[in-house]
Each structure stands twice: as structure tokens, then as C-alpha cells.
Scaffold this motif. Sequence first.
Motif, PDB file in Angstrom:
ATOM      1  N   LEU A  63       0.857  -1.182   0.000  1.00 35.70           N
ATOM      2  CA  LEU A  63       0.000   0.000   0.000  1.00 35.70           C
ATOM      3  C   LEU A  63       0.893   1.231   0.000  1.00 35.70           C
ATOM      4  O   LEU A  63       1.903   1.267   0.698  1.00 35.70           O
ATOM      5  CB  LEU A  63      -0.879   0.046   1.256  1.00 35.70           C
ATOM      6  CG  LEU A  63      -1.950  -1.019   1.426  1.00 35.70           C
ATOM      7  CD1 LEU A  63      -2.554  -0.937   2.821  1.00 35.70           C
ATOM      8  CD2 LEU A  63      -3.034  -0.821   0.385  1.00 35.70           C
ATOM      9  N   ALA A  64       0.514   2.225  -0.764  1.00 31.77           N
ATOM     10  CA  ALA A  64       1.251   3.483  -0.738  1.00 31.77           C
ATOM     11  C   ALA A  64       1.028   4.166   0.613  1.00 31.77           C
ATOM     12  O   ALA A  64       0.051   3.887   1.318  1.00 31.77           O
ATOM     13  CB  ALA A  64       0.786   4.390  -1.881  1.00 31.77           C
ATOM     14  N   ILE A  65       1.922   5.064   0.958  1.00 31.47           N
ATOM     15  CA  ILE A  65       1.791   5.807   2.208  1.00 31.47           C
ATOM     16  C   ILE A  65       0.434   6.509   2.219  1.00 31.47           C
ATOM     17  O   ILE A  65       0.057   7.165   1.263  1.00 31.47           O
ATOM     18  CB  ILE A  65       2.935   6.836   2.350  1.00 31.47           C
ATOM     19  CG1 ILE A  65       4.271   6.104   2.468  1.00 31.47           C
ATOM     20  CG2 ILE A  65       2.708   7.759   3.531  1.00 31.47           C
ATOM     21  CD1 ILE A  65       5.480   7.010   2.439  1.00 31.47           C
ATOM     22  N   GLY A  66      -0.305   6.344   3.297  1.00 30.21           N
ATOM     23  CA  GLY A  66      -1.611   6.963   3.439  1.00 30.21           C
ATOM     24  C   GLY A  66      -2.771   6.112   2.964  1.00 30.21           C
ATOM     25  O   GLY A  66      -3.915   6.387   3.325  1.00 30.21           O
ATOM     26  N   ASP A  67      -2.520   5.069   2.165  1.00 28.08           N
ATOM     27  CA  ASP A  67      -3.623   4.256   1.660  1.00 28.08           C
ATOM     28  C   ASP A  67      -4.255   3.390   2.742  1.00 28.08           C
ATOM     29  O   ASP A  67      -5.458   3.139   2.718  1.00 28.08           O
ATOM     30  CB  ASP A  67      -3.182   3.398   0.481  1.00 28.08           C
ATOM     31  CG  ASP A  67      -2.989   4.217  -0.789  1.00 28.08           C
ATOM     32  OD1 ASP A  67      -3.390   5.410  -0.787  1.00 28.08           O
ATOM     33  OD2 ASP A  67      -2.442   3.680  -1.760  1.00 28.08           O
ATOM     34  N   SER A  68      -3.472   2.937   3.698  1.00 26.72           N
ATOM     35  CA  SER A  68      -4.027   2.160   4.798  1.00 26.72           C
ATOM     36  C   SER A  68      -5.029   3.003   5.588  1.00 26.72           C
ATOM     37  O   SER A  68      -6.122   2.541   5.918  1.00 26.72           O
ATOM     38  CB  SER A  68      -2.901   1.659   5.709  1.00 26.72           C
ATOM     39  OG  SER A  68      -3.425   0.859   6.738  1.00 26.72           O
ATOM     40  N   SER A  69      -4.669   4.264   5.852  1.00 28.13           N
ATOM     41  CA  SER A  69      -5.610   5.128   6.574  1.00 28.13           C
ATOM     42  C   SER A  69      -6.805   5.490   5.694  1.00 28.13           C
ATOM     43  O   SER A  69      -7.913   5.659   6.195  1.00 28.13           O
ATOM     44  CB  SER A  69      -4.902   6.388   7.082  1.00 28.13           C
ATOM     45  OG  SER A  69      -4.400   7.150   6.019  1.00 28.13           O
ATOM     46  N   ALA A  70      -6.623   5.583   4.373  1.00 30.22           N
ATOM     47  CA  ALA A  70      -7.755   5.842   3.467  1.00 30.22           C
ATOM     48  C   ALA A  70      -8.738   4.684   3.523  1.00 30.22           C
ATOM     49  O   ALA A  70      -9.967   4.899   3.541  1.00 30.22           O
ATOM     50  CB  ALA A  70      -7.259   6.058   2.042  1.00 30.22           C
ATOM     51  N   ILE A  71      -8.250   3.446   3.564  1.00 30.77           N
ATOM     52  CA  ILE A  71      -9.123   2.277   3.697  1.00 30.77           C
ATOM     53  C   ILE A  71      -9.822   2.317   5.047  1.00 30.77           C
ATOM     54  O   ILE A  71     -11.035   2.107   5.139  1.00 30.77           O
ATOM     55  CB  ILE A  71      -8.341   0.963   3.512  1.00 30.77           C
ATOM     56  CG1 ILE A  71      -7.861   0.835   2.061  1.00 30.77           C
ATOM     57  CG2 ILE A  71      -9.190  -0.246   3.906  1.00 30.77           C
ATOM     58  CD1 ILE A  71      -6.921  -0.328   1.822  1.00 30.77           C
ATOM     59  N   ARG A  72      -9.091   2.590   6.107  1.00 33.04           N
ATOM     60  CA  ARG A  72      -9.659   2.666   7.449  1.00 33.04           C
ATOM     61  C   ARG A  72     -10.761   3.736   7.513  1.00 33.04           C
ATOM     62  O   ARG A  72     -11.845   3.488   8.056  1.00 33.04           O
ATOM     63  CB  ARG A  72      -8.554   2.930   8.471  1.00 33.04           C
ATOM     64  CG  ARG A  72      -8.968   2.794   9.893  1.00 33.04           C
ATOM     65  CD  ARG A  72      -7.793   2.843  10.882  1.00 33.04           C
ATOM     66  NE  ARG A  72      -6.781   3.847  10.586  1.00 33.04           N
ATOM     67  CZ  ARG A  72      -5.568   3.595  10.101  1.00 33.04           C
ATOM     68  NH1 ARG A  72      -5.197   2.361   9.836  1.00 33.04           N
ATOM     69  NH2 ARG A  72      -4.703   4.577   9.882  1.00 33.04           N
ATOM     70  N   ASP A  73     -10.515   4.908   6.958  1.00 33.30           N
ATOM     71  CA  ASP A  73     -11.506   5.986   6.946  1.00 33.30           C
ATOM     72  C   ASP A  73     -12.743   5.591   6.133  1.00 33.30           C
ATOM     73  O   ASP A  73     -13.876   5.870   6.520  1.00 33.30           O
ATOM     74  CB  ASP A  73     -10.914   7.265   6.369  1.00 33.30           C
ATOM     75  CG  ASP A  73      -9.839   7.860   7.252  1.00 33.30           C
ATOM     76  OD1 ASP A  73      -9.711   7.467   8.440  1.00 33.30           O
ATOM     77  OD2 ASP A  73      -9.094   8.746   6.750  1.00 33.30           O
ATOM     78  N   PHE A  74     -12.532   4.939   4.987  1.00 29.41           N
ATOM     79  CA  PHE A  74     -13.632   4.473   4.154  1.00 29.41           C
ATOM     80  C   PHE A  74     -14.511   3.488   4.921  1.00 29.41           C
ATOM     81  O   PHE A  74     -15.740   3.582   4.903  1.00 29.41           O
ATOM     82  CB  PHE A  74     -13.081   3.823   2.876  1.00 29.41           C
ATOM     83  CG  PHE A  74     -14.106   3.188   2.016  1.00 29.41           C
ATOM     84  CD1 PHE A  74     -14.926   3.955   1.207  1.00 29.41           C
ATOM     85  CD2 PHE A  74     -14.258   1.804   1.988  1.00 29.41           C
ATOM     86  CE1 PHE A  74     -15.894   3.354   0.389  1.00 29.41           C
ATOM     87  CE2 PHE A  74     -15.204   1.209   1.179  1.00 29.41           C
ATOM     88  CZ  PHE A  74     -16.021   1.975   0.383  1.00 29.41           C
ATOM     89  N   LEU A  75     -13.879   2.551   5.621  1.00 30.56           N
ATOM     90  CA  LEU A  75     -14.643   1.550   6.378  1.00 30.56           C
ATOM     91  C   LEU A  75     -15.376   2.191   7.550  1.00 30.56           C
ATOM     92  O   LEU A  75     -16.521   1.830   7.834  1.00 30.56           O
ATOM     93  CB  LEU A  75     -13.692   0.449   6.866  1.00 30.56           C
ATOM     94  CG  LEU A  75     -13.076  -0.418   5.769  1.00 30.56           C
ATOM     95  CD1 LEU A  75     -12.036  -1.348   6.337  1.00 30.56           C
ATOM     96  CD2 LEU A  75     -14.139  -1.178   5.006  1.00 30.56           C
ATOM     97  N   ALA A  76     -14.760   3.129   8.223  1.00 34.92           N
ATOM     98  CA  ALA A  76     -15.394   3.813   9.349  1.00 34.92           C
ATOM     99  C   ALA A  76     -16.616   4.596   8.881  1.00 34.92           C
ATOM    100  O   ALA A  76     -17.654   4.613   9.568  1.00 34.92           O
ATOM    101  CB  ALA A  76     -14.408   4.745  10.036  1.00 34.92           C
ATOM    102  N   ALA A  77     -16.546   5.207   7.718  1.00 38.13           N
ATOM    103  CA  ALA A  77     -17.667   5.979   7.187  1.00 38.13           C
ATOM    104  C   ALA A  77     -18.816   5.075   6.742  1.00 38.13           C
ATOM    105  O   ALA A  77     -19.964   5.487   6.710  1.00 38.13           O
ATOM    106  CB  ALA A  77     -17.207   6.845   6.020  1.00 38.13           C
ATOM    107  N   ALA A  78     -18.497   3.823   6.404  1.00 39.99           N
ATOM    108  CA  ALA A  78     -19.510   2.887   5.921  1.00 39.99           C
ATOM    109  C   ALA A  78     -20.322   2.253   7.040  1.00 39.99           C
ATOM    110  O   ALA A  78     -21.348   1.637   6.784  1.00 39.99           O
ATOM    111  CB  ALA A  78     -18.844   1.807   5.067  1.00 39.99           C
ATOM    112  N   ILE A  79     -19.859   2.394   8.269  1.00 37.91           N
ATOM    113  CA  ILE A  79     -20.554   1.752   9.406  1.00 37.91           C
ATOM    114  C   ILE A  79     -21.755   2.562   9.816  1.00 37.91           C
ATOM    115  O   ILE A  79     -21.814   3.716   9.849  1.00 37.91           O
ATOM    116  CB  ILE A  79     -19.596   1.560  10.597  1.00 37.91           C
ATOM    117  CG1 ILE A  79     -18.520   0.578  10.186  1.00 37.91           C
ATOM    118  CG2 ILE A  79     -20.341   1.077  11.818  1.00 37.91           C
ATOM    119  CD1 ILE A  79     -17.481   0.332  11.234  1.00 37.91           C
TER     120      ILE A  79
END
Length: 79
Positions: A63-79
Motif C-alpha cells: 500500500l502506498a503511504i496513506g492508503d491504509s488510513s484511506a481504507i480505514r476511513d472508508f470503512l469507518a464511514a460505511a458503518i
Amino acid sequence: MRHPVLNLSEGGLFLLTEEPLPVGRELALDLPLADRTIRVSGRVVHATATEEWAGNGIQLTSLAIGDSSAIRDFLAAAI
């Protein structure tokens, strides 16, 4: 080619395809998130199929730098 993702985490995803992919295959995927698309690398670690669908467990390997947090933010918003 677009394939549905049924499950997503920071470590991997479950990808539907027409046919099961070979275990061990390396993949580069464009993963659309809410506000951007990220490029990830992964490896098929599990593949299964029924008469209706094929599914593949993909372990994310890069994962590029910042992509892990982008996935985490995406999942948090989906809950």
C-alpha cells in the motif's frame, strides 16, 4: 475489468471473479473508495467457486503511504 469486492479490510479483500484465480498469483488492483481510487498490490491466498460465482481471498502486500488510513476511513464511514 470491474469485479465486486464483498469484504474489505486493511489487510485484504474478497474479490468475485468469473473463474477462481490461481493461489499465489500477484495482482495490481485499482480500489475505488468514496473520494478517490487507490492502487494496491496483493496476492491470491484462497480461491473458491460454486456454479454461480468464484471468489478469491486477496492479501494486500503493498500500500502506498496513506492508503491504509484511506481504507480505514472508508470503512469507518460505511458503518
